[in-house]
Design a protein around this motif. Structure first.
Motif, PDB file in Angstrom:
ATOM      1  N   HIS A  63      54.812  10.714  97.857  1.00 45.56           N
ATOM      2  CA  HIS A  63      54.933  11.991  98.568  1.00 45.56           C
ATOM      3  C   HIS A  63      54.393  11.949  99.993  1.00 45.56           C
ATOM      4  O   HIS A  63      54.221  12.995 100.625  1.00 45.56           O
ATOM      5  CB  HIS A  63      54.222  13.093  97.775  1.00 45.56           C
TER       6      HIS A  63
ATOM      7  N   THR B  64      56.925  13.648 102.419  1.00 44.88           N
ATOM      8  CA  THR B  64      57.059  15.082 102.158  1.00 44.88           C
ATOM      9  C   THR B  64      55.842  15.852 102.657  1.00 44.88           C
ATOM     10  O   THR B  64      55.965  16.904 103.293  1.00 44.88           O
ATOM     11  CB  THR B  64      57.252  15.328 100.650  1.00 44.88           C
TER      12      THR B  64
ATOM     13  N   ASN C 182      61.730  15.536  97.924  1.00 45.69           N
ATOM     14  CA  ASN C 182      61.557  14.096  98.068  1.00 45.69           C
ATOM     15  C   ASN C 182      62.890  13.407  97.824  1.00 45.69           C
ATOM     16  O   ASN C 182      63.450  13.462  96.730  1.00 45.69           O
ATOM     17  CB  ASN C 182      60.517  13.610  97.060  1.00 45.69           C
TER      18      ASN C 182
END
Length: 362
Positions: A59, A62, A2
């Motif tokens: 996230h 990601t 990240n």
């Protein structure tokens, strides 16, 4: 990895756990979360004993890149009742987003004496001015959101003592080899949607906003300072300093005016959220980098409660824990699953499953 965390991190040195006792409690799986809660962060109880926790959903990119999800999730707040029923309590709406960045990053959450939920919106992730939000609550339901304070740099942990709200600011000023962070104090009567507080940017120890309650100087190794906040049974404020792996204790008088601050505990790597527990009269602290939970007694003695290596957390293992909340003999842990570009970071990948862990105290 990240990039939010990679760009913010600088290599830090491990302090180790040489001055800590250790025990061998095993984290268990408390709850599997949907992808709409992909970075569970901070938590608090309401007056009825329900648990609420924020998820800024850092996230999204990601997990989409890894093909573990397909659509970005809006930041959310989850609710867990006394029977462990989990629901989505609030999903942030387009009108809640900051005008400059078009985003919201809910981190610390604390229910105020007025029954409303106050949330730290950490806009510095997006290079915008951060805010304190009030989620107005009626009959247990979130009905609207107001901005009640602006201008804080990097608000993170928040906690109430009486009618005063304490807010940690993780980054007040970065200088070569030195980071200044701090804690602000706002009274409930100042937090108005009609006339939000505008906090003046920190310039120096002699030039800052009048609401600045305390400052902390640390090494700048990570550029993350004051983070978690909690109040103990005697009304003392405790602040974790992330890059220092430490906790400070601030004593106050009956008017919540600061008397003095002292180093209370050290010996961890990257202290994140912390909570005081009335039943045991201990603090419980999440070490984000070490995949560890510590107990700190009222003399400042550390006990390593639980720790594990890099896993996906599928069996309830700690997975970059951000904060704890204590309910009876249960330490419930939000697994933030962050990844920093540092050899001291145990967690190497933000991935599924997304979990809350539980550690059961004897």
């Amino acid at each position: 990895m990240n990039t939010i965390f990679k760009s913010a991190a600088i290599i830090i040195m491990s302090f180790g756990i040489s001055n800590a006792h250790a025990t061998t409690l095993t984290p268990e799986l408390f709850l599997n979360l949907p992808e709409t809660f992909n970075s569970p962060a901070s938590s608090d109880f309401d007056a009825a004993g329900n648990i609420y926790f924020t998820s800024p959903n850092f996230h999204n990119d990601t997990l989409i890149k890894a093909k573990e999800m397909t659509v970005p999730a809006a930041p959310t707040i989850g609710k867990i009742d006394k029977q462990n029923n989990f629901t989505t309590w609030y999903t942030f709406k387009p009108e809640d987003m900051a005008p400059i960045t078009g985003k919201v990053a809910p981190m610390g959450i604390a229910f105020g004496p007025d029954g409303n939920a106050y949330v730290a919106d950490m806009q510095l992730w997006f290079n915008g001015p951060s805010r304190i939000l009030r989620i107005n609550v009626k009959n247990g339901k979130a009905i609207s959101t107001d901005v009640v304070a602006t201008g804080i740099s990097f608000p993170n942990g928040i906690v109430w003592k009486g009618t005063d709200l304490f807010v940690s600011d993780t980054v007040l000023k970065i200088q070569p080899g030195k980071l200044t962070s701090g804690v602000y104090k706002f009274s409930l009567r100042e937090l108005s949607a009609k006339d939000p507080l505008n906090v003046v940017s920190f310039q120096s120890q002699n030039n800052h906003d009048r609401h600045l309650f305390e400052t902390f100087i640390s090494s700048g190794k990570l550029n993350f300072g004051a983070n978690g906040l909690t109040i103990d049974g005697e009304g003392n404020l405790f602040t974790s300093i992330m890059e220092q792996g430490s906790v400070y204790k601030t004593t106050m008088n009956s008017n919540n005016q600061k008397l003095h601050s002292t180093l209370f505990a050290e010996g961890m790597i990257a202290t994140d959220g912390l909570k005081w527990d009335k039943r045991t009269n201990n603090l419980y602290v999440a070490d984000l980098f070490a995949n560890a939970i510590y107990q700190i007694d009222m003399k400042g003695q550390l006990t390593l409660i639980a720790q594990n290596g890099d896993t996906t957390g599928k069996n309830g293992e700690l997975d970059a824990p951000a904060e704890v909340i204590i309910r009876g003999n249960e330490i419930i842990v939000t697994n933030f699953d962050a990844v920093f570009d540092s050899p001291e970071m145990t967690n190497k990948t933000a991935d599924k499953p997304i979990t809350l862990s539980v550690i059961k105290l004897p």
